[in-house]
Design an enzyme around this catalytic site. Structure first.
Site, short mmCIF file in Angstrom:
data_model
loop_
_atom_site.label_atom_id
_atom_site.label_comp_id
_atom_site.label_asym_id
_atom_site.label_seq_id
_atom_site.Cartn_x
_atom_site.Cartn_y
_atom_site.Cartn_z
N HIS A 123 54.00 17.20 6.20
CA HIS A 123 53.53 16.56 7.43
C HIS A 123 54.58 16.84 8.50
O HIS A 123 55.76 16.99 8.22
CB HIS A 123 53.40 15.05 7.17
CG HIS A 123 52.89 14.23 8.31
ND1 HIS A 123 53.66 13.87 9.38
CD2 HIS A 123 51.67 13.69 8.52
CE1 HIS A 123 52.94 13.13 10.21
NE2 HIS A 123 51.73 13.02 9.72
N ASP A 200 59.19 11.97 1.10
CA ASP A 200 58.23 11.36 2.03
C ASP A 200 57.11 10.76 1.18
O ASP A 200 56.26 11.48 0.67
CB ASP A 200 57.70 12.45 2.98
CG ASP A 200 56.52 11.98 3.81
OD1 ASP A 200 56.08 12.75 4.70
OD2 ASP A 200 56.00 10.86 3.59
N GLN A 203 52.03 8.87 1.47
CA GLN A 203 50.70 8.92 0.85
C GLN A 203 50.74 8.59 -0.64
O GLN A 203 49.76 8.82 -1.36
CB GLN A 203 50.09 10.31 1.06
CG GLN A 203 49.82 10.64 2.51
CD GLN A 203 48.75 9.76 3.15
OE1 GLN A 203 47.97 9.10 2.49
NE2 GLN A 203 48.72 9.74 4.47
N LYS A 226 50.09 2.40 5.43
CA LYS A 226 49.42 3.21 4.40
C LYS A 226 49.26 2.44 3.10
O LYS A 226 48.67 2.96 2.14
CB LYS A 226 50.26 4.46 4.10
CG LYS A 226 50.71 5.23 5.30
CD LYS A 226 49.66 6.16 5.81
CE LYS A 226 50.26 7.03 6.90
NZ LYS A 226 49.28 7.83 7.61
N CYS A 362 48.26 16.73 11.12
CA CYS A 362 49.72 16.82 11.35
C CYS A 362 50.37 17.73 10.31
O CYS A 362 51.47 17.45 9.83
CB CYS A 362 50.37 15.44 11.33
SG CYS A 362 49.82 14.37 12.63
C1 LIG Z 1 52.65 12.48 4.36
C2 LIG Z 1 52.91 11.74 5.66
N1 LIG Z 1 54.18 11.68 6.14
C3 LIG Z 1 54.46 11.03 7.28
C4 LIG Z 1 53.45 10.41 8.01
C5 LIG Z 1 53.82 9.66 9.28
O1 LIG Z 1 53.63 8.28 9.04
P1 LIG Z 1 53.76 7.27 10.28
O2 LIG Z 1 52.81 7.78 11.30
O3 LIG Z 1 53.36 5.92 9.71
O4 LIG Z 1 55.20 7.32 10.72
C6 LIG Z 1 52.13 10.45 7.56
C7 LIG Z 1 51.04 9.79 8.38
N2 LIG Z 1 49.72 10.22 8.04
C8 LIG Z 1 48.88 10.68 9.09
C9 LIG Z 1 48.56 9.65 10.13
O5 LIG Z 1 47.11 9.83 10.36
N3 LIG Z 1 46.56 10.68 9.39
C10 LIG Z 1 47.55 11.15 8.57
O6 LIG Z 1 47.39 11.83 7.59
C11 LIG Z 1 51.84 11.11 6.37
O7 LIG Z 1 50.59 11.16 5.87
#
Ligand SMILES: Cc1ncc(COP(=O)(O)O)c(CN[C@@H]2CONC2=O)c1O
Length: 404
Positions: A123, A200, A203, A226, A362
């Site tokens: 991400h 990280d 998920q 999440k 992302c």
């Molecule tokens: C694997 C992963 N890392 C970091 C983040 C960042 O998290 P925060 O936004 O809470 O700091 C997300 C957010 N997931 C995104 C947000 O919307 N859809 C997604 O898959 C993520 O899925």
């Protein structure tokens, strides 16, 4: 005892909505999960009954708020099996947690030529902070490639790890493809080379139990939203030996011991890393989400989610014009419909009350590696989804196809 999912769903008021004339089918849990009533009650209770600032308590309300705030920290420590609550730092979310490490470890300890090891699946929150740290220090990024099945190439990872590898930053579960990475093996390889390791876990924590001691990682980052808690609150777990060495990354009140115009001394971890008034309600509500999850039969919920995942994969596999991307194992499934822009399909699904996510999620480097410039359609599950939800999605795709 079978878990009564329909009874659990009644804990999540948002799920009972009608959207565009249809019952909501919420399949965007990787973006954010819905919140159970006990979490909503915890937020309301704090602001209604114990609203006060924390620490330096000089009156009853502040004492109550401080106890609830620090009890939530203890709950999170137990939830991820951290040795101590002193290793739990409140952040706004995964992004801020990773930025904290990229600043207080990356920018302070990396030197020219050092290597930061990432993966193609990451991400942006686990790419850009490291790019910035590399630019500031002269370190370089190395990226673990994918196999033909779009999974992380563990053999290639082993070949990339050397004495120059100073930091490994790896996702536990891909938010885009729902793949579970072999993080324990990657951590073992990186530690053998002397690298610092960050996972990280955004998920992961909402889908299965996480044990940071078993993983033996130095840092683990995740977001409350999440895992059925509010937005704006997250966690960085940091091994105490590292937290003691790291300089603070934001400064001001709370994180100090003494301040004079000549010099400042800093508080001990975790407070050294928590400048200013924290998200008190969010932390307490995250503690309520931990309580809620731990009151469930999580193994049964995992089996339920996996059953839904298999139902979805079987249904999508049966559609000649649908291509599933990668090998999803937890939470998310990404797919494309031949020649159809993902957003067009998602719009037609939304008209049927079905909420999915489209685009690059992302994860632009991943989409580039997969040659998917328009991204994918992503359906992402939580334990409160049902077989009817999956059936509605599959039927919704069939109906959308007729309209396209
Ligand atoms: C694997 C992963 N890392 C970091 C983040 C960042 O998290 P925060 O936004 O809470 O700091 C997300 C957010 N997931 C995104 C947000 O919307 N859809 C997604 O898959 C993520 O899925």
């Amino acid at each position: 005892m079978a878990t009564d999912i329909k009874a659990l769903r009644r804990d999540f008021p948002t799920l009972a909505q009608i959207v565009n004339g249809h019952p909501l089918v919420y399949l965007d849990n990787a973006a954010t999960t819905q919140k159970p009533q006990p979490v909503l009650d915890a937020l309301n209770h704090y602001y209604r009954d114990t609203n006060a600032n924390v620490h330096r308590a000089s009156h009853a309300l502040s004492g109550q708020a401080t106890r609830a705030f620090e009890q939530a920290r203890e709950k999170v420590a137990r939830f991820i099996h951290a040795p101590s609550a002193r290793e739990i730092i409140w952040t706004r979310g995964t992004t801020e947690a990773i930025n904290l490490v990229a600043f207080s470890v990356g920018r302070h300890f990396l030197k020219p030529g050092d290597e930061i090891l990432l993966s193609t699946l990451e991400h942006h929150a686990n790419i850009v902070p490291w790019q910035q740290a590399a630019a500031a220090t002269g370190a370089v990024l190395k990226v673990i490639p994918l196999t033909d099945s779009a999974e992380l190439d563990l053999d290639a990872a082993g070949a990339l790890i050397s004495e120059r590898t100073k930091l490994l930053a790896i996702g536990h579960v891909s938010n885009a493809l729902g793949q579970v990475n072999p993080v324990a093996e990657l951590i073992r390889l990186a530690k053998a080379a002397g690298a610092v390791t960050l996972v990280d876990g955004a998920q992961a924590v909402g889908h299965f139990p996480v044990d940071v001691q078993a993983l033996d990682c130095d840092f683990y980052a995740f977001s409350g939203h999440k895992m059925f808690a509010p937005t704006g609150i997250g966690v960085l777990y940091g091994r105490s030996e590292w937290l003691a060495r790291m300089p603070p990354w934001q400064t001001g009140g709370e994180m100090i011991k003494t301040v004079s115009f000549e010099a400042t001394t800093f508080n001990e971890p975790p407070f050294k890393f928590e400048a200013g008034t924290p998200n008190i309600a969010g932390a307490i509500a995250l503690g309520a989400a931990v309580d809620y999850l731990q009151a469930q039969d999580r193994a049964a919920l995992m089996r339920h989610e996996d059953t839904l995942l298999q139902q979805l994969l079987t249904g999508l596999d049966a559609m000649a014009d649908i291509r599933i991307i990668g090998r999803p194992r937890a939470g998310a499934v990404s797919f494309v419909m031949g020649g159809v822009h993902p957003q067009d399909l998602a719009t037609l699904l939304d008209m049927q009350g079905i909420a999915v996510r489209t685009g690059h999620h992302c994860a632009m480097p991943l989409m580039q590696a997969l040659a998917l410039p328009q991204g994918t359609v992503r359906a992402s599950l939580a334990f409160y989804n049902t077989s009817d939800d999956i059936a509605a999605l599959l039927a919704g795709i069939d109906k959308a196809r007729e309209l396209l």
